[in-house]
Design a protein around this motif. Structure first.
Motif, PDB file in Angstrom:
ATOM      1  N   LEU A  53     -13.503  50.759  -1.525  1.00 40.04           N
ATOM      2  CA  LEU A  53     -13.668  51.512  -2.551  1.00 40.04           C
ATOM      3  C   LEU A  53     -13.082  50.989  -3.920  1.00 40.04           C
ATOM      4  CD1 LEU A  53     -13.692  55.232  -1.705  1.00 40.04           C
ATOM      5  CD2 LEU A  53     -15.458  54.188  -2.097  1.00 40.04           C
ATOM      6  N   LEU A  54     -11.829  50.339  -3.872  1.00 39.12           N
ATOM      7  CA  LEU A  54     -11.412  49.586  -4.990  1.00 39.12           C
ATOM      8  C   LEU A  54     -12.120  48.538  -5.231  1.00 39.12           C
ATOM      9  CD1 LEU A  54      -7.302  50.093  -4.239  1.00 39.12           C
ATOM     10  CD2 LEU A  54      -8.905  50.144  -6.384  1.00 39.12           C
ATOM     11  N   ILE A  55     -12.957  47.849  -4.392  1.00 38.60           N
ATOM     12  CA  ILE A  55     -13.665  47.284  -4.930  1.00 38.60           C
ATOM     13  C   ILE A  55     -14.870  47.277  -4.978  1.00 38.60           C
ATOM     14  CG2 ILE A  55     -14.608  45.019  -3.565  1.00 38.60           C
ATOM     15  CD1 ILE A  55     -13.545  44.446  -1.217  1.00 38.60           C
ATOM     16  N   ALA A  56     -15.935  48.682  -5.170  1.00 42.72           N
ATOM     17  CA  ALA A  56     -17.020  48.641  -5.069  1.00 42.72           C
ATOM     18  C   ALA A  56     -16.243  49.245  -6.676  1.00 42.72           C
ATOM     19  CB  ALA A  56     -17.143  49.900  -4.717  1.00 42.72           C
ATOM     20  N   PHE A  57     -15.461  49.816  -7.125  1.00 42.33           N
ATOM     21  CA  PHE A  57     -15.197  50.154  -8.842  1.00 42.33           C
ATOM     22  C   PHE A  57     -15.054  49.355  -8.941  1.00 42.33           C
ATOM     23  CE2 PHE A  57     -15.425  53.956  -6.807  1.00 42.33           C
ATOM     24  CZ  PHE A  57     -14.606  54.593  -7.095  1.00 42.33           C
TER      25      PHE A  57
END
Lengths: 338, 480
Positions: free
Chosen positions: B193-197
């Motif tokens: 999710l961090l990468i996606a954010f």
């Protein structure tokens, strides 16, 4: 332009009406089921005809690995919509019991079902089973090389690239692994799967994929479920089903389970449906369709696709198998998901 | 224990790198094919070519699983090849997302100011004009396309797991499957999710630029660019890939369906699913428009901050099952009993998942609308309804139709959220398709997939007809 706006508004109103109209006064029951829709729909329609109770079903898909319905039941725990949960296996049913989603009900039709397939507190009853099997493509494998045990998959006579298995971290493949953990012990079971991985056995997305690959000849041998195998036999694929380890520990028997949901909106109708599902008639019908291959009720039954014999299952309780699920999952993720 | 879930070390780091590698490779190749294919398709602005070029988007709602099975069976049947591993995962993921890449690149190329191109062509060869003027002008939409491909590939495990390629989302799903503990699964999902954010934050800037850039379109017709032979060859290769990407699954579906009678039979057997799928898709698209239009209208009047763009794009990357579970909890918490077991639940789930696309499309249109027309309508209208019906609504028709049809098409193919919230007794075409896939009834599955494709083709032809009829009619350069 006005016509377009008119029809757009009409559709919006239609959506509202279809969704939120007043409910007719009628007997109905809501069932969530992970049994294949092609089988379960027939059974549920039959129940409707016999009783006049309208059945509202929610079907799961294999892509969701039953997690979709289980998540939904847990999320709805405070305000349940479902009355009955019909699971095509037992592990997730036991999990739901532990999470307090189920209610106790001792159906009169569960009399005669062996006690190892019944929850002692009455939170679920098992019925109609399938088994973990090995499917063999008869055109690609000589009869003398047919594996008789899961350990034969480590036999170098069978090329590893021609052997397939579903990811043993989901569904009945995981349950089979947990059963081997319970029956063999953690060390031996882990070692078996490690050797399968080290051999380079092909790991695919699910039992139906294994079935399709063996049926088409892309694979010679595959681990799958007996109902998936029946699908291949019905399509006249050149395959044979092997119930493994019949001379030793037996194979995993996977019963269907029926359970009453705690706080169900229609408890009386739910109990009638559970009684129906646990009846011998339903078992016979499911067997005829190929959804199950074993009756848990005493007496002989005929299956349409596999020669019925007394299939020997693991001598472990369902609860013992479930107790090994997390441990097996952690080990097998380490081995296969890298 | 929680520390080990939050931070991917060892084996999990390898899975994360697999996911990133696959996502980058799919988005880069999708970007290149998108540019070459779109530059070829952009030439066709009249006649049958105008409609045929939108065949590209035909396969958007087809489940990636169907692409995977089609390519696997074709590869084995005709070439004796068994598709496995990273290459197979890359290829199938690419072809399943290619319609998105080509479609968005086409939109970007069509937005380039013709005046700039004409000016450049006077002094430079066309290939340099393409490189120095057209690409930079279209770049925001092209980057948006590549970013969407990256995000969708990053979050997916279904296609890689079919080809025995292990990726990080598989670890999350396996954890959830064994434990059904959402917090553990969420903790595992934090790195992803961090990468996606981060990708979303980087994405919102080109998207904002792309939406504003669409204000600069003019009506001038132009001579086709004369490109170098190597460029033309790459265009042909890209178009060849597009054609193959359409033919393989359609051929596989038609041959699996067996006969027209089988298609009719599977359609007849699924008539209630078809009905509910259409009701949900229409409901979601109309409702999304009712929400997106006022929101876009509000955003068009103010400077849109990064956080607004972030919140608009975020729903696109949240997994569908999370949307479903969250919606169940929210609706019950709000006491909306009437909505809880109605068709409004899957409608709402799809609005959450895809409504942001409608906002982006309508906002872009609002930015290019001439304010003078709206002011004139406000002065001369007899009442507010007349102003709406005679001026505002016709100005917005292209964007409204396009936004509605896109939400419609994506809703038709949605599974993960729908399965969580669909009311008992009702089901959708996609749920039935996946059910029959497991059972092995390939003729039924093929017939139903062909029904979905027909619905999408109809929607795409409808969009094209509406856009073509209103094209240029009210397009005046907007105020800067």
């Amino acid at each position: 332009m006005r016509k377009i706006i008119f029809f757009l508004n009409l559709f919006l109103i239609l959506c509202l009406c279809v969704g939120c109209g007043p409910k007719k006064a009628r007997r109905e029951v809501v069932i969530y089921t992970s049994q294949d829709q092609v089988y379960s729909e027939v059974i549920l329609k039959d129940f409707e005809k016999r009783t006049g109770i309208k059945v509202l079903a929610v079907y799961d898909v294999e892509a969701a690995k039953t997690i979709g319905l289980v998540n939904r039941l847990i999320a709805e725990k405070a305000y349940p919509q479902a009355d009955v949960f019909w699971n095509s296996e037992f592990a997730q049913t036991i999990l739901l019991k532990e999470k307090g989603v189920l209610a106790s009900y001792h159906s009169p039709n569960s009399a005669g079902i062996p006690s190892q397939y019944l929850d002692p507190d009455g939170f679920f009853s098992a019925f109609g089973a399938r088994a973990r099997v090995i499917l063999v493509n008869t055109k690609k494998v000589d009869k003398e090389l047919y594996p008789k045990s899961v350990l034969d998959l480590l036999n170098s006579a069978l090329p590893a690239k021609e052997i397939g298995m579903p990811y043993p971290i989901f569904g009945t493949a995981l349950t089979q692994a947990a059963a081997l953990y319970a029956a063999w012990g953690q060390e031996k079971a882990r070692d078996f799967y490690q050797k399968l991985h080290d051999r380079g056995v092909r790991v695919v997305d699910g039992n139906s994929v294994v079935r399709d690959l063996v049926a088409s000849g892309e694979l010679s041998v595959g681990m799958t479920d007996s109902d998936d195998s029946c699908g291949a036999i019905k399509n006249n694929a050149p395959v044979e089903v092997i119930f493994t380890d019949q001379d030793t520990c037996g194979t995993l028997i996977v019963p269907n389970t029926a359970a009453l949901i705690r706080g169900s909106p229609h408890p009386q109708e739910a109990k009638e449906l559970i009684d129906y599902l646990l009846s011998k008639d339903v078992e016979a019908k499911l067997m005829e369709m190929g959804a199950i291959q074993m009756s848990l009720h005493p007496g002989d039954s005929q299956t349409s696709c596999l020669p019925l014999s007394n299939v020997k299952g693991f001598k472990v309780r369902l609860s013992e198998i479930c107790a090994n699920i997390i441990r097996a999952s952690e080990d097998l993720k380490q081995i296969f998901v890298r | 224990m929680w520390f080990s879930l939050l931070f991917p070390f060892g084996r999990k780091l390898g899975l994360l790198l697999n996911s990133l590698g696959l996502a980058f490779s799919v988005s880069l190749t999708g970007l290149l094919i998108g540019i070459f294919a779109a530059s070829f398709l952009a030439k066709y602005k009249k006649g049958p070519g105008l409609y045929l070029r939108w065949l590209v988007v035909m396969l958007i709602p087809l489940p990636p699983y169907i692409h995977a099975l089609s390519w696997s069976s074709i590869a084995y049947k005709f070439f004796g090849l068994s598709l496995q591993g990273a290459w197979a995962s890359w290829w199938v993921q690419l072809v399943s997302l290619l319609p998105l890449s080509v479609g968005l690149s086409l939109v970007g190329l069509e937005a380039v100011e013709q005046v700039l191109i004409d000016a450049g062509r006077v002094v430079e060869p066309d290939i340099k004009v393409f490189k120095r003027i057209i690409i930079p002008q279209a770049l925001p939409m092209i980057i948006a396309a590549a970013s969407f491909l990256f995000l969708f590939t990053l979050m997916d495990y279904t296609v890689p797991s079919l080809f025995s390629m292990n990726v990080y989302p598989l670890e999350i799903f396996a954890e959830f499957s064994a434990s059904t503990e959402p917090l553990r699964a969420l903790a595992l999902g934090v790195p992803l999710l961090l990468i996606a954010f981060i990708a979303i934050i980087l994405l919102q800037r080109p998207l904002r630029t792309a939406a504003l850039q669409l204000t600069k379109k003019t009506k001038t017709e132009a001579l086709a660019l004369m490109m170098s032979p190597w460029f033309t060859w790459f265009q042909k290769i890209a178009i060849g890939i597009i054609i193959v990407q359409i033919i393989v699954p359609v051929y596989s579906l038609i041959s699996s369906a067996g006969s027209f009678k089988n298609i009719l039979l599977s359609t007849a057997n699924a008539k209630s699913e078809i009905f509910y799928s259409l009701v949900i898709a229409f409901g979601a698209s109309l409702s999304a428009l009712l929400i997106a239009w006022p929101l876009a209208h509000r955003l068009s009047k103010v400077k849109v901050s990064s956080w607004w763009w972030f919140s608009i794009i975020l729903p696109l990357v949240i997994p569908g099952s999370l949307v479903g579970v969250g919606l169940l909890v929210l609706v019950r918490a709000l006491g909306l009993v009437g909505v809880y077991s109605s068709l409004w639940m899957p409608v709402l789930a799809n609005i959450i998942r895809f409504g942001s696309l409608a906002v982006i499309i309508i906002l872009a249109r609002l930015k290019r609308t001439d304010r003078q027309l709206l002011d004139a309508a406000a002065v001369h209208q007899r009442n507010i309804f007349q102003g709406w019906l005679k001026v505002k609504l016709p100005l917005m028709v292209p964007a409204v139709v396009a936004a509605g049809c896109i939400v419609f098409i994506l809703t038709l193919g949605e599974l993960a959220a729908t399965i969580i919230v669909v009311p008992p007794g009702k089901s959708t075409l996609t749920i039935r398709i996946y059910n029959y896939l497991h059972y092995g009834s390939s003729s039924q599955v093929a017939g139903l997939c062909l029904v979905i494709l027909l619905a999408v083709l109809t929607a795409a032809a409808f969009i094209t007809a509406i856009l073509h009829r209103t094209r240029g009619a009210y397009d005046f350069p907007a105020e800067r």
